[in-house]
Design an enzyme around this catalytic site. Sequence first.
Site, PDB file in Angstrom:
ATOM      1  N   THR A  59       8.472   7.993  20.796  1.00 29.91           N
ATOM      2  CA  THR A  59       8.931   6.776  20.119  1.00 29.91           C
ATOM      3  C   THR A  59      10.458   6.749  20.198  1.00 29.91           C
ATOM      4  OG1 THR A  59       8.959   7.962  18.002  1.00 29.91           O
ATOM      5  CG2 THR A  59       6.984   6.667  18.509  1.00 29.91           C
ATOM      6  N   HIS A  70      -1.588   1.489   8.856  1.00 33.86           N
ATOM      7  CA  HIS A  70      -0.296   2.143   8.607  1.00 33.86           C
ATOM      8  C   HIS A  70      -0.448   3.275   7.577  1.00 33.86           C
ATOM      9  CE1 HIS A  70       4.221   1.769   7.819  1.00 33.86           C
ATOM     10  NE2 HIS A  70       3.824   2.332   6.699  1.00 33.86           N
ATOM     11  N   GLU A  71      -1.124   3.004   6.478  1.00 35.47           N
ATOM     12  CA  GLU A  71      -1.244   4.023   5.422  1.00 35.47           C
ATOM     13  C   GLU A  71      -2.109   5.205   5.889  1.00 35.47           C
ATOM     14  OE1 GLU A  71       0.835   3.751   3.190  1.00 35.47           O
ATOM     15  OE2 GLU A  71       1.237   1.589   3.247  1.00 35.47           O
ATOM     16  N   GLN A 124      15.361   4.787  16.437  1.00 42.42           N
ATOM     17  CA  GLN A 124      15.524   3.415  15.929  1.00 42.42           C
ATOM     18  C   GLN A 124      16.275   3.458  14.611  1.00 42.42           C
ATOM     19  OE1 GLN A 124      11.755   1.273  15.809  1.00 42.42           O
ATOM     20  NE2 GLN A 124      12.159   0.449  13.786  1.00 42.42           N
ATOM     21  N   ALA A 125      17.100   2.456  14.338  1.00 40.80           N
ATOM     22  CA  ALA A 125      17.928   2.459  13.133  1.00 40.80           C
ATOM     23  C   ALA A 125      17.074   2.347  11.870  1.00 40.80           C
ATOM     24  CB  ALA A 125      18.955   1.337  13.210  1.00 40.80           C
ATOM     25  N   HIS A 149       0.026   7.475   7.777  1.00 36.35           N
ATOM     26  CA  HIS A 149       0.754   8.412   6.898  1.00 36.35           C
ATOM     27  C   HIS A 149      -0.166   9.545   6.424  1.00 36.35           C
ATOM     28  CE1 HIS A 149       4.487   6.262   6.514  1.00 36.35           C
ATOM     29  NE2 HIS A 149       4.002   5.253   5.819  1.00 36.35           N
ATOM     30  N   ASP A 173       1.465  -8.022  10.221  1.00 33.76           N
ATOM     31  CA  ASP A 173       0.204  -7.478  10.738  1.00 33.76           C
ATOM     32  C   ASP A 173      -0.066  -7.895  12.182  1.00 33.76           C
ATOM     33  OD1 ASP A 173      -0.202  -6.307   8.294  1.00 33.76           O
ATOM     34  OD2 ASP A 173      -2.211  -7.129   8.011  1.00 33.76           O
ATOM     35  N   GLY A 204       0.835  -1.195   0.000  1.00 35.22           N
ATOM     36  CA  GLY A 204       0.000   0.000   0.000  1.00 35.22           C
ATOM     37  C   GLY A 204       0.863   1.236   0.000  1.00 35.22           C
TER      38      GLY A 204
HETATM   39  N1  ARG Z   1       3.936   0.883   2.561  1.00 31.66           N
HETATM   40  C1  ARG Z   1       4.332  -0.360   3.174  1.00 31.66           C
HETATM   41  C2  ARG Z   1       4.681  -1.355   2.083  1.00 31.66           C
HETATM   42  O1  ARG Z   1       3.983  -1.473   1.108  1.00 31.66           O
HETATM   43  C3  ARG Z   1       3.256  -0.899   4.041  1.00 31.66           C
HETATM   44  C4  ARG Z   1       3.736  -1.819   5.072  1.00 31.66           C
HETATM   45  C5  ARG Z   1       2.607  -2.303   5.913  1.00 31.66           C
HETATM   46  N2  ARG Z   1       3.029  -3.335   6.820  1.00 31.66           N
HETATM   47  C6  ARG Z   1       2.204  -4.290   7.271  1.00 31.66           C
HETATM   48  N3  ARG Z   1       2.611  -5.169   8.150  1.00 31.66           N
HETATM   49  N4  ARG Z   1       0.999  -4.402   6.838  1.00 31.66           N
HETATM   50  O2  ARG Z   1       5.674  -2.046   2.182  1.00 31.66           O
HETATM   51 ZN    ZN Z   2       4.835   3.435   5.331  1.00 28.07          ZN
HETATM   52 CA    CA Z   3      16.782   5.714  11.766  1.00 28.82          CA
END
Ligand code: ARG
Ligand code: ZN
Ligand code: CA
Length: 255
Positions: A192, A164-165, A195-196, A168, A228, A125
């Site tokens: 938060t 997650h999206e 984090q690397a 954003h 997820d 996504g």
């Molecule tokens: N924009 C990310 C991708 O496409 C979304 C990651 C979502 N992670 C998840 N565990 N659903 O890689």
């Molecule tokens: Zn993302």
């Molecule tokens: Ca970082």
Amino acid sequence: LDQVVRIPVVAHVLWRDEAQNVGDEQIHSQLAVLNADFRRLNEDISAVPEVWRAVAADARVEFFLADTDPAGAPTSGITRTRTEVAAFSPEDDAVKAVATGGADPWPADRYLNMWVCQLAGGVLGYAQFPGGPATTDGVVLLHSALGTNGTAVAPFDGGRTCTHEVGHWLNLRHIWGDDGDGCGGDDFVADTPNQAGPNYGRPTFPTVSCDNGPDGDMFMNFMDYTDDDAMVMFTAGQAARMAATLAGPRAALAA
Ligand code: ARG
Ligand code: ZN
Ligand code: CA
């Protein structure tokens, strides 16, 4: 947010193969996940380590499929469009316009546009941050990473790609600061840990980077890249950033 904000959503389904024409149930299952995750009502919140229980936040945002279309007519909040496009590219936003085989958005100041389709390149996504063009505003989701039933495939069958999206879309950055694997990146959220780089799969606690011991990375945050069933929380700082977006650039949606 003083009051819980309720955001109308329109899901635009683009399909070439029958399977891509996901059912209403799969879309409804995604809305249910959003409404759990953004209200800290998800059952797996119990996976948050003790040290971060106090910062795991209710973001006070809810989502519902629109019941009125832009012209004022009743709607299911779902549009379905047949396409010749085998897989849409995240690079060109073709999915967001009829002219390029996709579906036009509904007015972005009144709806969260959610396009559901086949995506190229293994992408689950992508989202547009606040402040961008209205014609491409919203989130795009791979149909097989949508919701918790139908075509959803493990380990991305928990609806968390959309969580997650939408994070954003409400101006949240990745938790590692988008600096590759460096320790100088910032997500502009104070609670938060630094984090690397991204975490994948199902990490074990603690996972230390950038001298952030003893507790380490907050890999169970929705803005990491874990599976997820391993991402379960937003923080109070992230909730504040989203609230600022709903009081600022996306205020029309909160009205
Ligand atoms: N924009 C990310 C991708 O496409 C979304 C990651 C979502 N992670 C998840 N565990 N659903 O890689
Ligand atoms: Zn993302
Ligand atoms: Ca970082």
